[in-house]
Write an enzyme that holds these catalytic residues in place. Structure first.
Site, PDB file in Angstrom:
ATOM      1  N   SER A  52       0.823  -1.209   0.000  1.00  0.00           N
ATOM      2  CA  SER A  52       0.000   0.000   0.000  1.00  0.00           C
ATOM      3  C   SER A  52       0.855   1.257   0.000  1.00  0.00           C
ATOM      4  CB  SER A  52      -0.927   0.022   1.215  1.00  0.00           C
ATOM      5  OG  SER A  52      -1.675  -1.166   1.296  1.00  0.00           O
TER       6      SER A  52
HETATM    7  N1  SAH Z   1      -0.374  -5.101   4.053  1.00  0.00           N
HETATM    8  C1  SAH Z   1       0.363  -5.398   2.855  1.00  0.00           C
HETATM    9  C2  SAH Z   1      -0.394  -5.083   1.585  1.00  0.00           C
HETATM   10  C3  SAH Z   1      -1.396  -6.128   1.343  1.00  0.00           C
HETATM   11  S1  SAH Z   1      -2.079  -6.257  -0.267  1.00  0.00           S
HETATM   12  C4  SAH Z   1       1.710  -4.712   2.832  1.00  0.00           C
HETATM   13  O1  SAH Z   1       2.005  -3.948   3.757  1.00  0.00           O
HETATM   14  O2  SAH Z   1       2.499  -4.988   1.928  1.00  0.00           O
HETATM   15  C5  SAH Z   1      -3.386  -7.346   0.171  1.00  0.00           C
HETATM   16  C6  SAH Z   1      -2.964  -8.745   0.530  1.00  0.00           C
HETATM   17  O3  SAH Z   1      -4.117  -9.420   0.981  1.00  0.00           O
HETATM   18  C7  SAH Z   1      -2.426  -9.547  -0.650  1.00  0.00           C
HETATM   19  O4  SAH Z   1      -1.153 -10.032  -0.344  1.00  0.00           O
HETATM   20  C8  SAH Z   1      -3.444 -10.679  -0.797  1.00  0.00           C
HETATM   21  O5  SAH Z   1      -2.857 -11.898  -1.206  1.00  0.00           O
HETATM   22  C9  SAH Z   1      -4.007 -10.782   0.603  1.00  0.00           C
HETATM   23  N2  SAH Z   1      -5.321 -11.389   0.740  1.00  0.00           N
HETATM   24  C10 SAH Z   1      -6.416 -11.260  -0.063  1.00  0.00           C
HETATM   25  N3  SAH Z   1      -7.448 -11.960   0.436  1.00  0.00           N
HETATM   26  C11 SAH Z   1      -7.012 -12.555   1.589  1.00  0.00           C
HETATM   27  C12 SAH Z   1      -7.626 -13.413   2.560  1.00  0.00           C
HETATM   28  N4  SAH Z   1      -8.898 -13.816   2.479  1.00  0.00           N
HETATM   29  N5  SAH Z   1      -6.873 -13.811   3.610  1.00  0.00           N
HETATM   30  C13 SAH Z   1      -5.575 -13.437   3.726  1.00  0.00           C
HETATM   31  N6  SAH Z   1      -4.950 -12.639   2.840  1.00  0.00           N
HETATM   32  C14 SAH Z   1      -5.657 -12.198   1.784  1.00  0.00           C
END
Ligand code: SAH
Length: 206
Positions: A52
């Site tokens: 993000s």
């Molecule tokens: N917080 C992260 C950015 C996350 S992007 C950072 O600091 O880099 C969103 C993430 O959520 C992705 O890696 C995706 O694979 C994950 N995601 C999506 N659906 C999910 C679920 N149901 N459970 C766990 N992770 C999930």
């Protein structure tokens, strides 16, 4: 970055600004993106996911209102950057990621940077939260949900637990804060955001 992108846009919590300033963002992205590490943008990581934008990480962290010793659940570990910021604040973090590959890269990275003791990364669908470890002082969802998952409300600490998550369609959402006080939950919106979709039982289909 802290001055030009965060403080100037209204992130006021000094502890959050200090925590973000202490985490080396370049360590969370690939070689190709290194030059953009402190740019005002979300950046691609593996598995078609994103780290993000710094402002969003700061804003969500501020809205969560957590501090030293608080137990926090993050859903969507991605690169591990947000989890590192929460660890810098002194939180004990459990972070759930559905992509095995992202989870193991983030785990190794956080270990190398010295955050391993405060961050526990699990692989799985986090859309229903994590019963084990509930109630949580804070739950931060880093992917967009179509609605507020009931399981996440229920896993909030009754005495002021807070949930911060993007809610809406696959392409655009509102950043929502849910605060719990006993059997009352209040919801406020912090404005429009754009996140990758939350995929799972209480999220979008694959
Ligand atoms: N917080 C992260 C950015 C996350 S992007 C950072 O600091 O880099 C969103 C993430 O959520 C992705 O890696 C995706 O694979 C994950 N995601 C999506 N659906 C999910 C679920 N149901 N459970 C766990 N992770 C999930």
């Amino acid at each position: 970055m802290v001055e030009t992108q965060l403080r100037s846009r209204g992130v006021a919590d000094e502890r959050v600004l200090v925590a973000i300033g202490a985490v080396p963002r370049e360590a969370f992205i690939g070689e190709a993106q290194r030059r953009s590490a402190y740019a005002d943008d979300a950046l691609p990581i593996e598995a078609g996911q994103t780290i993000s934008q710094p402002y969003i990480v700061a804003r969500m962290t501020e809205l969560l209102r957590v501090g030293p010793g608080d137990r926090v659940l993050e859903i969507g570990t991605g690169s591990g950057y947000q989890a590192a910021v929460l660890a810098e604040l002194g939180c004990r973090v459990v972070s759930v990621e559905r992509h095995e590959e992202l989870a193991s890269t983030a785990r190794a990275r956080l270990e190398r940077l010295g955050y391993a003791e405060l961050v526990d990364i699990r692989v799985g669908d986090g859309s229903l939260g994590l019963r084990e470890g509930a109630p949580w002082r804070g739950i931060l969802v880093a992917a967009a949900a179509p609605w507020i998952p009931a399981a996440l409300r229920d896993q909030l600490h009754p005495d002021g637990g807070r949930l911060v998550l993007p809610v809406g369609g696959r392409d655009r959402q509102q950043l929502i804060v849910v605060a719990r006080d006993g059997d009352r939950w209040t919801e406020t919106s912090d404005g429009p955001v754009m996140f990758v979709p939350l995929i799972g039982a209480a999220g979008f289909p694959t």
